[in-house]
Design a protein around this motif. Structure first.
Motif, short mmCIF file in Angstrom:
data_model
loop_
_atom_site.label_atom_id
_atom_site.label_comp_id
_atom_site.label_asym_id
_atom_site.label_seq_id
_atom_site.Cartn_x
_atom_site.Cartn_y
_atom_site.Cartn_z
N ARG A 112 -2.65 -28.35 17.85
CA ARG A 112 -2.79 -27.15 18.80
C ARG A 112 -3.79 -27.48 19.76
O ARG A 112 -3.73 -27.13 20.87
N CYS A 113 -5.20 -27.85 19.30
CA CYS A 113 -6.19 -28.09 20.12
C CYS A 113 -6.62 -29.42 20.47
O CYS A 113 -7.52 -29.83 21.49
N GLY A 114 -6.38 -30.55 19.86
CA GLY A 114 -6.81 -31.81 19.95
C GLY A 114 -7.90 -32.37 19.14
O GLY A 114 -8.69 -31.44 18.75
N VAL A 115 -8.23 -33.30 19.37
CA VAL A 115 -9.54 -33.96 18.97
C VAL A 115 -10.12 -34.87 20.01
O VAL A 115 -9.51 -35.61 20.73
N VAL A 116 -11.57 -34.80 20.06
CA VAL A 116 -12.14 -35.66 20.85
C VAL A 116 -12.87 -36.88 20.00
O VAL A 116 -13.55 -36.56 18.90
N ALA A 117 -12.38 -37.95 20.15
CA ALA A 117 -12.80 -39.05 19.64
C ALA A 117 -14.03 -39.76 20.05
O ALA A 117 -13.92 -40.11 21.51
N VAL A 118 -15.07 -40.42 19.27
CA VAL A 118 -16.07 -40.86 20.08
C VAL A 118 -16.39 -42.23 19.05
O VAL A 118 -16.59 -42.28 17.99
N GLY A 119 -16.21 -43.59 19.84
CA GLY A 119 -16.34 -44.67 18.91
C GLY A 119 -17.69 -45.06 18.63
O GLY A 119 -18.59 -44.22 18.99
N ARG A 120 -18.02 -46.31 18.20
CA ARG A 120 -19.27 -46.61 17.68
C ARG A 120 -19.91 -47.63 18.88
O ARG A 120 -19.45 -48.92 19.32
N ARG A 121 -20.67 -47.18 19.66
CA ARG A 121 -21.45 -48.18 20.76
C ARG A 121 -22.55 -48.95 20.10
O ARG A 121 -23.65 -48.47 19.88
N ARG A 122 -22.32 -50.28 20.20
CA ARG A 122 -23.37 -51.06 19.39
C ARG A 122 -24.11 -51.84 20.80
O ARG A 122 -23.54 -51.65 21.93
N HIS A 123 -25.24 -52.46 20.82
CA HIS A 123 -25.79 -53.10 21.75
C HIS A 123 -26.13 -54.39 21.48
O HIS A 123 -26.66 -54.91 20.34
N ALA A 124 -26.04 -55.29 22.69
CA ALA A 124 -26.38 -56.70 22.51
C ALA A 124 -26.69 -57.08 24.13
O ALA A 124 -26.14 -56.54 25.02
N ASP A 125 -27.52 -58.31 24.02
CA ASP A 125 -27.84 -58.63 25.79
C ASP A 125 -26.79 -59.75 25.94
O ASP A 125 -26.66 -60.98 25.39
N LEU A 126 -25.84 -59.39 26.73
CA LEU A 126 -25.08 -60.32 27.17
C LEU A 126 -25.00 -61.02 28.55
O LEU A 126 -24.02 -61.47 29.19
N THR A 127 -26.34 -60.82 29.02
CA THR A 127 -26.87 -61.62 30.25
C THR A 127 -26.11 -63.01 30.30
O THR A 127 -26.62 -63.90 29.47
N GLY A 128 -25.57 -63.41 31.21
CA GLY A 128 -25.15 -64.75 31.68
C GLY A 128 -23.89 -65.08 30.83
O GLY A 128 -23.41 -66.27 31.01
N TRP A 129 -23.13 -64.23 29.97
CA TRP A 129 -22.05 -64.47 29.31
C TRP A 129 -20.86 -64.64 30.63
O TRP A 129 -20.84 -63.99 31.28
N GLU A 130 -19.99 -65.52 29.99
CA GLU A 130 -18.79 -65.77 30.89
C GLU A 130 -17.54 -65.39 30.15
O GLU A 130 -17.67 -65.26 28.74
N PRO A 131 -16.57 -65.11 30.92
CA PRO A 131 -15.44 -64.69 30.00
C PRO A 131 -14.83 -65.68 28.93
O PRO A 131 -14.39 -65.30 27.76
N GLY A 215 -11.53 -25.44 21.18
CA GLY A 215 -10.94 -25.38 19.95
C GLY A 215 -10.78 -26.87 19.41
O GLY A 215 -10.29 -27.00 18.07
N CYS A 216 -11.09 -27.91 20.38
CA CYS A 216 -11.08 -29.23 19.99
C CYS A 216 -11.82 -29.40 18.43
O CYS A 216 -12.92 -28.83 18.17
N ASP A 217 -11.18 -30.54 17.71
CA ASP A 217 -12.25 -31.12 16.69
C ASP A 217 -12.95 -32.28 17.24
O ASP A 217 -12.36 -32.87 18.34
N LEU A 218 -14.02 -32.67 16.79
CA LEU A 218 -14.80 -33.95 17.00
C LEU A 218 -14.76 -34.94 16.12
O LEU A 218 -14.67 -34.40 14.92
N ARG A 219 -14.72 -36.07 16.26
CA ARG A 219 -14.70 -37.10 15.39
C ARG A 219 -15.28 -38.41 15.78
O ARG A 219 -14.88 -39.04 17.16
N HIS A 220 -16.25 -38.77 15.13
CA HIS A 220 -16.88 -40.00 15.31
C HIS A 220 -15.83 -41.29 14.45
O HIS A 220 -15.58 -40.96 13.41
N VAL A 221 -15.69 -42.30 15.26
CA VAL A 221 -14.58 -43.23 14.67
C VAL A 221 -15.69 -44.68 14.44
O VAL A 221 -15.58 -45.60 15.59
#
Length: 406
Positions: A112-131, A215-221
Protein backbone atom coordinates in the motif's frame (compact mmCIF):
# COMPACT_ATOMS: atom_id res chain seq x y z
CA UNK A 1 11.20 -0.73 -22.06
CA UNK A 2 12.60 1.02 -19.00
CA UNK A 3 15.01 -0.92 -16.76
CA UNK A 4 13.54 -2.11 -13.47
CA UNK A 5 15.94 0.03 -11.43
CA UNK A 6 17.48 3.47 -11.86
CA UNK A 7 20.62 4.46 -9.99
CA UNK A 8 20.54 8.24 -9.53
CA UNK A 9 23.92 9.84 -8.81
CA UNK A 10 24.27 13.54 -7.90
CA UNK A 11 27.50 14.91 -9.36
CA UNK A 12 29.60 18.05 -9.11
CA UNK A 13 33.12 18.08 -10.55
CA UNK A 14 34.02 14.62 -9.13
CA UNK A 15 35.16 12.76 -12.24
CA UNK A 16 37.68 10.45 -10.53
CA UNK A 17 35.13 9.40 -7.90
CA UNK A 18 32.47 8.96 -10.58
CA UNK A 19 34.85 6.67 -12.49
CA UNK A 20 35.13 4.43 -9.42
CA UNK A 21 31.38 4.36 -8.86
CA UNK A 22 30.60 3.53 -12.49
CA UNK A 23 33.25 0.79 -12.42
CA UNK A 24 31.73 -0.73 -9.28
CA UNK A 25 28.30 -0.74 -10.95
CA UNK A 26 29.76 -2.83 -13.81
CA UNK A 27 30.30 -5.60 -11.26
CA UNK A 28 26.75 -5.67 -9.86
CA UNK A 29 25.36 -9.18 -9.55
CA UNK A 30 21.97 -8.18 -11.01
CA UNK A 31 23.48 -7.82 -14.47
CA UNK A 32 23.70 -4.77 -16.74
CA UNK A 33 20.22 -5.05 -18.26
CA UNK A 34 18.50 -4.71 -14.87
CA UNK A 35 19.34 -1.06 -14.27
CA UNK A 36 20.25 2.28 -15.76
CA UNK A 37 22.40 5.06 -14.30
CA UNK A 38 21.25 8.67 -14.32
CA UNK A 39 24.01 11.12 -13.39
CA UNK A 40 22.46 14.38 -12.18
CA UNK A 41 24.98 17.16 -12.68
CA UNK A 42 24.67 20.12 -10.30
CA UNK A 43 26.17 22.54 -12.83
CA UNK A 44 29.79 21.33 -12.88
CA UNK A 45 32.36 23.42 -14.79
CA UNK A 46 33.10 20.34 -16.92
CA UNK A 47 30.38 17.88 -17.84
CA UNK A 48 30.53 14.35 -16.44
CA UNK A 49 32.21 11.74 -18.64
CA UNK A 50 30.25 8.50 -18.41
CA UNK A 51 32.36 6.31 -20.70
CA UNK A 52 31.37 3.11 -22.47
CA UNK A 53 29.49 0.94 -19.97
CA UNK A 54 27.64 -2.39 -20.21
CA UNK A 55 24.54 -0.77 -18.69
CA UNK A 56 22.51 2.21 -19.90
CA UNK A 57 23.77 5.64 -18.81
CA UNK A 58 22.67 9.20 -19.30
CA UNK A 59 23.25 12.57 -17.71
CA UNK A 60 20.89 15.38 -16.81
CA UNK A 61 22.10 18.79 -15.81
CA UNK A 62 20.93 21.85 -13.88
CA UNK A 63 22.32 25.36 -13.61
CA UNK A 64 24.94 26.04 -10.96
CA UNK A 65 23.02 28.05 -8.35
CA UNK A 66 24.95 26.86 -5.33
CA UNK A 67 25.21 23.44 -3.63
CA UNK A 68 21.90 21.87 -4.68
CA UNK A 69 22.35 18.13 -4.31
CA UNK A 70 18.70 17.77 -3.30
CA UNK A 71 17.49 19.41 -6.52
CA UNK A 72 19.95 17.30 -8.54
CA UNK A 73 18.63 14.07 -7.02
CA UNK A 74 15.07 15.14 -7.76
CA UNK A 75 16.00 16.05 -11.32
CA UNK A 76 17.53 12.61 -11.83
CA UNK A 77 14.66 10.76 -10.20
CA UNK A 78 12.06 12.49 -12.36
CA UNK A 79 14.05 11.75 -15.52
CA UNK A 80 13.49 7.99 -15.22
CA UNK A 81 10.48 5.71 -15.51
CA UNK A 82 12.16 2.85 -13.63
CA UNK A 83 10.07 1.04 -11.03
CA UNK A 84 12.74 1.36 -8.32
CA UNK A 85 15.03 4.32 -7.68
CA UNK A 86 18.31 3.86 -5.80
CA UNK A 87 20.26 6.95 -4.85
CA UNK A 88 24.04 6.63 -4.54
CA UNK A 89 26.34 9.54 -3.81
CA UNK A 90 29.10 10.07 -6.33
CA UNK A 91 31.77 9.44 -3.69
CA UNK A 92 30.47 5.97 -2.82
CA UNK A 93 31.43 2.55 -4.18
CA UNK A 94 28.79 -0.20 -3.92
CA UNK A 95 29.77 -3.81 -3.32
CA UNK A 96 28.65 -6.30 -6.02
CA UNK A 97 25.43 -7.41 -4.28
CA UNK A 98 24.35 -3.90 -3.36
CA UNK A 99 21.60 -3.39 -5.94
CA UNK A 100 20.26 -6.94 -5.64
CA UNK A 101 19.99 -6.71 -1.87
CA UNK A 102 18.41 -3.26 -1.87
CA UNK A 103 15.87 -3.97 -4.61
CA UNK A 104 14.83 -7.27 -3.02
CA UNK A 105 13.90 -5.43 0.18
CA UNK A 106 12.17 -2.60 -1.69
CA UNK A 107 10.05 -4.91 -3.86
CA UNK A 108 8.98 -7.00 -0.86
CA UNK A 109 7.85 -3.88 0.99
CA UNK A 110 4.39 -2.84 2.06
CA UNK A 111 2.20 -2.91 -1.06
CA UNK A 112 0.00 0.00 0.00
CA UNK A 113 2.55 2.55 1.14
CA UNK A 114 5.95 1.11 0.25
CA UNK A 115 9.25 0.88 2.09
CA UNK A 116 12.22 3.23 2.26
CA UNK A 117 15.44 1.20 2.33
CA UNK A 118 18.76 2.55 3.55
CA UNK A 119 21.92 0.56 3.02
CA UNK A 120 25.08 0.42 5.08
CA UNK A 121 27.53 3.20 4.34
CA UNK A 122 31.05 2.22 5.31
CA UNK A 123 34.07 4.52 5.10
CA UNK A 124 37.54 4.15 3.58
CA UNK A 125 40.20 6.40 2.09
CA UNK A 126 40.15 5.73 -1.66
CA UNK A 127 42.47 8.61 -2.55
CA UNK A 128 44.56 7.68 -5.56
CA UNK A 129 42.58 4.53 -6.38
CA UNK A 130 42.15 3.73 -10.07
CA UNK A 131 39.33 1.66 -11.59
CA UNK A 132 41.61 -1.35 -12.16
CA UNK A 133 42.58 -1.50 -8.48
CA UNK A 134 38.95 -1.14 -7.45
CA UNK A 135 37.89 -3.87 -9.85
CA UNK A 136 40.48 -6.25 -8.42
CA UNK A 137 39.33 -5.61 -4.84
CA UNK A 138 35.63 -6.09 -5.59
CA UNK A 139 36.36 -9.29 -7.52
CA UNK A 140 38.37 -10.66 -4.62
CA UNK A 141 41.71 -10.49 -6.43
CA UNK A 142 43.12 -7.45 -4.64
CA UNK A 143 43.54 -6.01 -1.18
CA UNK A 144 40.66 -4.01 0.31
CA UNK A 145 41.09 -0.47 1.58
CA UNK A 146 41.59 0.17 5.28
CA UNK A 147 38.18 0.84 6.86
CA UNK A 148 37.60 4.13 8.66
CA UNK A 149 35.28 4.60 11.63
CA UNK A 150 31.54 4.37 11.03
CA UNK A 151 29.32 6.89 12.85
CA UNK A 152 28.40 5.44 16.24
CA UNK A 153 25.04 7.26 16.35
CA UNK A 154 23.91 5.48 13.17
CA UNK A 155 25.00 2.05 14.42
CA UNK A 156 23.19 2.63 17.71
CA UNK A 157 20.07 3.87 15.94
CA UNK A 158 19.86 0.74 13.81
CA UNK A 159 20.57 -1.51 16.78
CA UNK A 160 17.93 0.12 18.98
CA UNK A 161 15.23 -0.18 16.29
CA UNK A 162 16.17 -3.64 14.99
CA UNK A 163 17.26 -2.13 11.68
CA UNK A 164 14.26 0.23 11.70
CA UNK A 165 11.66 -2.54 12.04
CA UNK A 166 10.50 -0.67 15.14
CA UNK A 167 10.78 2.80 13.68
CA UNK A 168 8.88 5.73 15.14
CA UNK A 169 8.24 9.41 14.42
CA UNK A 170 11.92 10.25 14.92
CA UNK A 171 13.57 7.41 13.00
CA UNK A 172 13.90 9.62 9.92
CA UNK A 173 17.23 10.62 11.52
CA UNK A 174 18.68 7.23 10.55
CA UNK A 175 17.96 7.59 6.83
CA UNK A 176 20.84 8.89 4.70
CA UNK A 177 20.63 9.80 1.03
CA UNK A 178 24.04 8.34 0.15
CA UNK A 179 22.59 4.78 0.21
CA UNK A 180 18.85 5.20 -0.24
CA UNK A 181 16.19 3.40 -2.26
CA UNK A 182 12.42 3.18 -2.78
CA UNK A 183 9.91 2.63 -5.55
CA UNK A 184 9.20 5.46 -7.93
CA UNK A 185 5.58 5.43 -6.71
CA UNK A 186 6.71 5.86 -3.10
CA UNK A 187 9.07 8.67 -4.08
CA UNK A 188 6.45 10.65 -5.96
CA UNK A 189 3.73 10.02 -3.38
CA UNK A 190 5.91 11.61 -0.68
CA UNK A 191 6.81 14.56 -2.92
CA UNK A 192 10.44 13.63 -3.65
CA UNK A 193 13.60 15.48 -2.66
CA UNK A 194 12.87 19.15 -2.04
CA UNK A 195 14.65 21.26 -4.72
CA UNK A 196 14.57 24.22 -2.33
CA UNK A 197 17.42 22.86 -0.17
CA UNK A 198 20.66 24.77 -0.72
CA UNK A 199 23.83 23.82 1.14
CA UNK A 200 25.02 20.72 2.90
CA UNK A 201 22.67 18.15 4.39
CA UNK A 202 19.18 17.69 5.76
CA UNK A 203 17.26 16.89 2.59
CA UNK A 204 17.38 13.16 3.33
CA UNK A 205 15.78 13.64 6.75
CA UNK A 206 13.09 15.81 5.20
CA UNK A 207 12.25 13.20 2.56
CA UNK A 208 12.41 10.31 5.05
CA UNK A 209 10.08 12.17 7.40
CA UNK A 210 7.57 12.76 4.61
CA UNK A 211 7.82 9.13 3.52
CA UNK A 212 7.15 8.01 7.10
CA UNK A 213 4.15 10.32 7.38
CA UNK A 214 2.87 9.05 4.03
CA UNK A 215 2.66 5.58 5.59
CA UNK A 216 5.94 4.02 4.43
CA UNK A 217 7.90 1.51 6.42
CA UNK A 218 11.59 2.23 6.99
CA UNK A 219 14.21 -0.49 6.75
CA UNK A 220 17.98 -0.57 7.22
CA UNK A 221 19.62 -3.15 4.94
CA UNK A 222 23.00 -3.94 6.54
CA UNK A 223 24.01 -6.37 3.78
CA UNK A 224 23.70 -3.65 1.11
CA UNK A 225 27.15 -2.10 1.57
CA UNK A 226 28.59 0.91 -0.21
CA UNK A 227 31.91 2.47 0.70
CA UNK A 228 32.20 6.22 1.12
CA UNK A 229 35.48 7.75 0.03
CA UNK A 230 36.64 9.47 3.19
CA UNK A 231 35.47 9.84 6.79
CA UNK A 232 32.03 10.83 8.02
CA UNK A 233 31.23 14.55 7.82
CA UNK A 234 31.68 15.03 11.57
CA UNK A 235 35.25 13.75 11.28
CA UNK A 236 36.25 15.79 8.23
CA UNK A 237 34.76 19.26 8.74
CA UNK A 238 36.65 21.98 10.59
CA UNK A 239 33.45 24.03 10.75
CA UNK A 240 31.18 21.25 11.96
CA UNK A 241 29.15 23.31 14.44
CA UNK A 242 28.46 26.23 12.09
CA UNK A 243 27.54 23.92 9.19
CA UNK A 244 25.25 21.79 11.36
CA UNK A 245 23.55 24.86 12.78
CA UNK A 246 22.80 26.14 9.28
CA UNK A 247 21.47 22.70 8.40
CA UNK A 248 19.27 22.65 11.51
CA UNK A 249 17.74 26.03 10.71
CA UNK A 250 17.04 24.99 7.12
CA UNK A 251 15.48 21.74 8.31
CA UNK A 252 13.37 23.46 10.95
CA UNK A 253 11.44 25.21 8.19
CA UNK A 254 10.12 21.90 6.86
CA UNK A 255 10.57 19.29 9.60
CA UNK A 256 7.64 19.37 12.03
CA UNK A 257 9.21 17.21 14.72
CA UNK A 258 9.33 19.36 17.92
CA UNK A 259 12.95 18.35 18.61
CA UNK A 260 13.92 19.64 15.17
CA UNK A 261 12.60 23.18 15.61
CA UNK A 262 12.36 23.92 19.31
CA UNK A 263 9.67 26.36 20.39
CA UNK A 264 8.90 30.04 20.05
CA UNK A 265 9.35 30.53 16.29
CA UNK A 266 6.57 30.38 13.71
CA UNK A 267 7.50 28.11 10.80
CA UNK A 268 6.06 27.80 7.25
CA UNK A 269 4.81 24.26 7.85
CA UNK A 270 2.87 23.63 11.10
CA UNK A 271 3.05 20.40 13.05
CA UNK A 272 -0.74 20.40 13.40
CA UNK A 273 -3.25 21.39 10.72
CA UNK A 274 -6.74 22.34 11.93
CA UNK A 275 -9.54 22.43 9.36
CA UNK A 276 -12.48 24.49 10.59
CA UNK A 277 -15.77 23.43 9.00
CA UNK A 278 -18.95 25.46 8.87
CA UNK A 279 -19.91 29.08 9.40
CA UNK A 280 -20.22 30.13 13.02
CA UNK A 281 -20.93 33.35 14.89
CA UNK A 282 -17.76 35.38 15.18
CA UNK A 283 -17.52 35.41 18.99
CA UNK A 284 -17.64 31.61 19.50
CA UNK A 285 -15.47 31.17 16.40
CA UNK A 286 -12.75 33.51 17.72
CA UNK A 287 -12.77 31.82 21.12
CA UNK A 288 -12.58 28.38 19.51
CA UNK A 289 -9.71 29.37 17.22
CA UNK A 290 -7.69 30.83 20.08
CA UNK A 291 -8.20 27.59 22.01
CA UNK A 292 -6.78 25.51 19.17
CA UNK A 293 -3.91 27.90 18.48
CA UNK A 294 -2.88 27.76 22.12
CA UNK A 295 -1.44 24.35 21.28
CA UNK A 296 1.69 25.98 19.87
CA UNK A 297 2.85 24.72 16.46
CA UNK A 298 -0.64 24.93 14.91
CA UNK A 299 -2.27 26.62 11.91
CA UNK A 300 -5.96 26.87 10.98
CA UNK A 301 -7.72 26.63 7.62
CA UNK A 302 -11.32 27.81 7.19
CA UNK A 303 -12.14 25.24 4.54
CA UNK A 304 -15.69 26.44 3.77
CA UNK A 305 -14.87 30.14 3.49
CA UNK A 306 -13.53 32.18 0.55
CA UNK A 307 -11.46 34.26 2.98
CA UNK A 308 -10.43 34.44 6.61
CA UNK A 309 -13.12 36.28 8.61
CA UNK A 310 -12.13 39.93 8.55
CA UNK A 311 -13.06 40.39 12.22
CA UNK A 312 -10.24 38.05 13.25
CA UNK A 313 -6.72 39.45 13.72
CA UNK A 314 -4.22 39.28 10.80
CA UNK A 315 -2.58 36.19 12.24
CA UNK A 316 -0.35 34.38 9.65
CA UNK A 317 -1.51 31.06 11.12
CA UNK A 318 -5.04 31.66 9.78
CA UNK A 319 -5.83 30.58 6.22
CA UNK A 320 -8.84 29.94 4.00
CA UNK A 321 -9.58 27.07 1.63
CA UNK A 322 -7.81 23.71 1.83
CA UNK A 323 -4.24 23.15 3.06
CA UNK A 324 -1.76 22.49 0.26
CA UNK A 325 -0.32 19.05 -0.44
CA UNK A 326 3.07 20.30 0.79
CA UNK A 327 1.53 21.25 4.15
CA UNK A 328 -0.34 17.95 4.49
CA UNK A 329 2.76 15.93 3.57
CA UNK A 330 4.69 17.48 6.45
CA UNK A 331 2.22 18.02 9.29
CA UNK A 332 2.13 15.42 12.04
CA UNK A 333 -1.51 15.80 13.04
CA UNK A 334 -4.66 16.74 11.16
CA UNK A 335 -7.73 18.04 12.98
CA UNK A 336 -11.26 18.52 11.70
CA UNK A 337 -13.48 20.79 13.82
CA UNK A 338 -17.24 20.85 13.17
CA UNK A 339 -18.43 23.13 15.98
CA UNK A 340 -16.91 26.00 18.00
CA UNK A 341 -15.55 24.48 21.19
CA UNK A 342 -12.99 24.99 23.93
CA UNK A 343 -10.40 22.35 24.75
CA UNK A 344 -9.80 21.22 28.31
CA UNK A 345 -6.01 21.54 27.82
CA UNK A 346 -3.58 22.61 25.07
CA UNK A 347 -3.84 20.25 22.12
CA UNK A 348 -0.37 18.61 22.46
CA UNK A 349 -1.29 17.53 26.00
CA UNK A 350 -4.42 15.78 24.77
CA UNK A 351 -3.15 13.80 21.77
CA UNK A 352 -2.36 10.14 22.54
CA UNK A 353 -0.30 7.85 20.31
CA UNK A 354 -3.33 7.11 18.16
CA UNK A 355 -6.26 9.37 17.36
CA UNK A 356 -8.49 11.58 19.45
CA UNK A 357 -12.20 12.36 19.23
CA UNK A 358 -13.65 15.37 21.02
CA UNK A 359 -17.30 14.99 21.87
CA UNK A 360 -20.11 17.02 23.34
CA UNK A 361 -22.65 14.64 24.77
CA UNK A 362 -22.74 11.79 22.25
CA UNK A 363 -21.78 13.91 19.23
CA UNK A 364 -18.24 13.95 17.85
CA UNK A 365 -17.43 17.60 17.15
CA UNK A 366 -13.69 17.28 16.41
CA UNK A 367 -11.40 14.53 15.16
CA UNK A 368 -7.62 14.46 15.61
CA UNK A 369 -5.60 11.95 13.58
CA UNK A 370 -1.91 11.37 12.99
CA UNK A 371 -1.04 11.94 9.32
CA UNK A 372 0.60 8.52 9.12
CA UNK A 373 -2.63 6.89 10.37
CA UNK A 374 -4.62 8.65 7.67
CA UNK A 375 -2.27 7.59 4.89
CA UNK A 376 -2.19 3.98 6.08
CA UNK A 377 -6.00 3.86 6.04
CA UNK A 378 -6.24 3.58 9.82
CA UNK A 379 -7.98 6.90 10.50
CA UNK A 380 -11.20 5.13 11.47
CA UNK A 381 -9.50 2.99 14.11
CA UNK A 382 -10.76 3.35 17.70
CA UNK A 383 -9.59 6.63 19.19
CA UNK A 384 -9.36 8.13 22.65
CA UNK A 385 -12.31 10.35 23.55
CA UNK A 386 -12.29 13.57 25.56
CA UNK A 387 -15.13 15.91 26.39
CA UNK A 388 -15.20 19.39 24.91
CA UNK A 389 -17.15 22.49 25.84
CA UNK A 390 -19.45 23.94 23.18
CA UNK A 391 -19.16 27.68 22.64
CA UNK A 392 -22.34 29.51 21.63
CA UNK A 393 -23.45 33.15 21.48
CA UNK A 394 -25.03 33.12 24.95
CA UNK A 395 -21.77 34.47 26.44
CA UNK A 396 -19.77 37.38 25.07
CA UNK A 397 -16.21 37.02 23.90
CA UNK A 398 -15.20 39.59 26.50
CA UNK A 399 -16.59 37.35 29.23
CA UNK A 400 -14.84 34.27 27.85
CA UNK A 401 -11.44 35.91 27.59
CA UNK A 402 -11.87 37.72 30.86
CA UNK A 403 -12.73 34.48 32.65
CA UNK A 404 -16.16 35.71 33.77
CA UNK A 405 -18.08 32.90 32.08
CA UNK A 406 -17.19 30.27 34.67
Amino acid sequence: MAPLTAVVVPFFDQQSQLDLLLTALELQSVGPDAFEVVVADDGSPARAVLGDRPYATRAVRQENLGFRASAARDLGARATDAEVICFLDCDTVPEPDYLRTMTDVIRRGDKRCGVVAVGRRRHADLTGWEPARLRAWLRGDGAPPTPLTEPAWLREGYRATDNLRYADDRSYRFVISAVLGMTRRTYLRAGGFDPGFVGYGGEDWDLANRCWLSGCDLRHVPDAVAWHDGPDFADRSTEHTAVKDRETLQLARVLTDPIARGSGFMWPYPATVVRVHGHHDIGPLAASCSSWLAGGDVALWFVDRPRVPTQLPPDPRLHHGAPSNQVLQRCRYQVDVYAPLALSAPLPHLIPDGGLDVRIGTEIVARVRHTRMINRGADNAPAAVVDGRLLDDSVTLESRWGGWDK
